[in-house]
Design a protein around this motif. Structure first.
Motif, short mmCIF file in Angstrom:
data_model
loop_
_atom_site.label_atom_id
_atom_site.label_comp_id
_atom_site.label_asym_id
_atom_site.label_seq_id
_atom_site.Cartn_x
_atom_site.Cartn_y
_atom_site.Cartn_z
N GLU A 179 -37.02 -46.11 51.38
CA GLU A 179 -36.77 -46.25 52.90
C GLU A 179 -38.08 -46.27 53.60
N ARG A 180 -39.14 -45.83 53.06
CA ARG A 180 -40.21 -45.83 53.92
C ARG A 180 -41.63 -45.60 53.18
N ALA A 181 -42.65 -46.25 53.90
CA ALA A 181 -43.83 -46.39 53.13
C ALA A 181 -45.03 -46.61 54.47
N ALA A 182 -46.01 -46.25 54.23
CA ALA A 182 -47.04 -46.80 55.34
C ALA A 182 -47.64 -48.04 55.01
N TYR A 183 -47.79 -48.52 53.86
CA TYR A 183 -48.29 -49.87 53.62
C TYR A 183 -48.21 -50.07 52.16
N PHE A 184 -48.30 -51.58 51.69
CA PHE A 184 -48.35 -51.97 50.41
C PHE A 184 -49.81 -52.05 50.13
N ALA A 185 -50.34 -51.91 48.81
CA ALA A 185 -51.58 -52.52 48.27
C ALA A 185 -51.34 -52.77 46.85
N SER A 186 -52.13 -53.52 46.43
CA SER A 186 -52.22 -54.03 44.95
C SER A 186 -52.70 -52.87 44.10
N ASN A 187 -52.43 -52.55 42.95
CA ASN A 187 -52.80 -51.30 42.15
C ASN A 187 -53.98 -51.87 41.34
N ASP A 188 -55.03 -51.93 42.15
CA ASP A 188 -56.32 -52.12 41.29
C ASP A 188 -56.78 -51.27 40.28
N ASP A 189 -56.41 -49.90 40.37
CA ASP A 189 -56.88 -49.16 39.32
C ASP A 189 -56.09 -49.46 38.06
N THR A 190 -54.85 -50.00 37.91
CA THR A 190 -54.22 -50.43 36.81
C THR A 190 -54.42 -51.81 36.47
N GLN A 191 -54.62 -52.79 37.30
CA GLN A 191 -54.79 -54.26 36.96
C GLN A 191 -55.49 -54.65 38.18
N ARG A 207 -47.83 -66.76 51.37
CA ARG A 207 -47.43 -65.54 52.38
C ARG A 207 -46.98 -64.53 51.53
N LEU A 208 -47.61 -63.25 51.87
CA LEU A 208 -47.30 -62.03 51.35
C LEU A 208 -46.33 -61.05 52.09
N VAL A 209 -45.24 -60.75 51.74
CA VAL A 209 -44.07 -59.99 52.65
C VAL A 209 -43.99 -58.60 51.86
N ALA A 210 -44.01 -57.42 52.64
CA ALA A 210 -43.54 -56.28 51.67
C ALA A 210 -42.60 -55.78 52.67
N ARG A 211 -41.27 -55.28 52.41
CA ARG A 211 -40.13 -54.61 52.86
C ARG A 211 -39.74 -53.50 52.15
N CYS A 212 -39.42 -52.55 52.91
CA CYS A 212 -38.84 -51.14 52.44
C CYS A 212 -37.35 -51.59 52.38
N CYS A 213 -36.73 -50.66 51.71
CA CYS A 213 -35.30 -50.75 51.47
C CYS A 213 -34.33 -49.66 52.08
N GLN A 224 -37.01 -52.45 56.72
CA GLN A 224 -38.28 -52.88 57.58
C GLN A 224 -39.26 -53.35 56.96
N GLU A 225 -40.40 -54.24 57.63
CA GLU A 225 -41.29 -54.70 56.77
C GLU A 225 -42.58 -53.86 57.16
N ILE A 226 -43.50 -53.69 56.27
CA ILE A 226 -44.58 -52.81 56.18
C ILE A 226 -46.00 -53.82 55.91
N PRO A 227 -47.21 -53.24 56.34
CA PRO A 227 -48.29 -54.13 56.22
C PRO A 227 -48.45 -54.03 54.77
N VAL A 228 -49.40 -55.36 54.35
CA VAL A 228 -49.85 -55.39 53.19
C VAL A 228 -51.56 -55.62 53.39
N LYS A 229 -51.96 -54.53 52.57
CA LYS A 229 -53.51 -54.43 52.58
C LYS A 229 -54.00 -54.48 51.38
N LEU A 230 -54.82 -55.39 51.11
CA LEU A 230 -55.42 -55.95 49.93
C LEU A 230 -56.81 -55.20 49.70
N GLY A 231 -57.28 -54.83 48.48
CA GLY A 231 -58.60 -54.12 48.33
C GLY A 231 -58.45 -52.79 48.78
N GLN A 232 -57.33 -52.25 48.80
CA GLN A 232 -56.94 -50.66 49.29
C GLN A 232 -56.73 -49.82 48.02
#
Length: 233
Positions: A179-191, A207-213, A224-232
């Motif tokens: 239901e909630r998250a501050a933002y989405f980021a790619s998991n650069d530690d893993t891949q 277009r990159l879209v992140a939506r909670c459920c 709700q939609e949450i921010p997508v922050k790459l390089g985080q």
């Protein structure tokens, strides 16, 4: 998307990626199918509360599927089939808009060159290819994908970049199965390669879209939609 015949249980162990052993309310131990091949180590912790869907099908090897887990009070849906279904529902009812005008066609499993992408949308003057990724990895309010290296997912991102370069619309929808998250980021530690491909796709116009459920033991729907922050990440 709704579930029926859901029971609460206690997770004990995951002897392999397909099976979870759980203690039921009556004290019996049942083996349940895990409909998620991700590692999920931060979720499936011995002693945590889980929710199992009962299947009245004697042909199944297991009579239950593990569909959700309670992580410190945050309910997380584990069903890898759910993201595509909730996205399809949202595309059809208009709560997710990836085209300028309402789509006249929503088709699943769309062929594009050598790949099959999750959705093809057609609207007046537009054709959009869409890939859906379910996200269950959460730490301190940040959600990341992938939780394990995925060559298939990497190929899909590159195909969407190609589609954008050829003049088609293209989008990735990250369905955050909580239901909630501050933002989405790619998991650069893993891949890290996946994160680089995602950044390249965004620069190409994908277009990159992140939506909670909205998640309960009995249902999941796009929220709700949450921010997508790459390089985080």
């Amino acid at each position: 998307m709704r579930y029926e015949k859901v029971q609460m249980a206690t997770f004990l162990e995951r002897p392999n990626r397909f099976i979870a052993r759980c203690r039921m309310f009556d004290g019996s131990i049942q083996e349940s199918h895990v409909p998620n091949t991700g590692r999920c180590r931060e979720l499936l912790v011995p002693g945590c509360r889980v929710f199992l869907q009962f299947h009245d099908n004697p042909a199944r090897k297991t009579r239950h599927s593990l569909i959700a887990v309670d992580k410190d009070g945050l309910l997380i849906n584990m069903d890898s089939q759910a993201p595509n279904r909730v996205v399809e529902e949202a595309l059809l009812d208009g709560s997710l808009r990836l085209t300028r005008e309402p789509p006249t066609l929503v088709r699943r499993e769309a062929a594009y060159h050598d790949s099959r992408l999750d959705f093809f949308l057609q609207a007046p003057g537009e054709q959009v290819y869409v890939e859906v990724k379910g996200v269950t990895l959460e730490e301190k309010g940040v959600v990341r994908f992938p939780d394990a290296p995925t060559q298939r997912g990497l190929r899909h991102i590159r195909e969407l970049t190609r589609a954008a370069g050829e003049g088609c619309g293209a989008a990735v929808v990250f369905v955050v199965q909580m239901e909630r998250a501050a933002y989405f980021a790619s998991n650069d530690d893993t891949q890290p390669e996946f994160g680089r491909a995602l950044a390249e796709a965004q620069r190409a116009g994908v277009r990159l879209v992140a939506r909670c459920c909205e998640v309960t033991p009995l249902r999941i729907s796009l929220g709700q939609e949450i921010p997508v922050k790459l390089g985080q990440g």
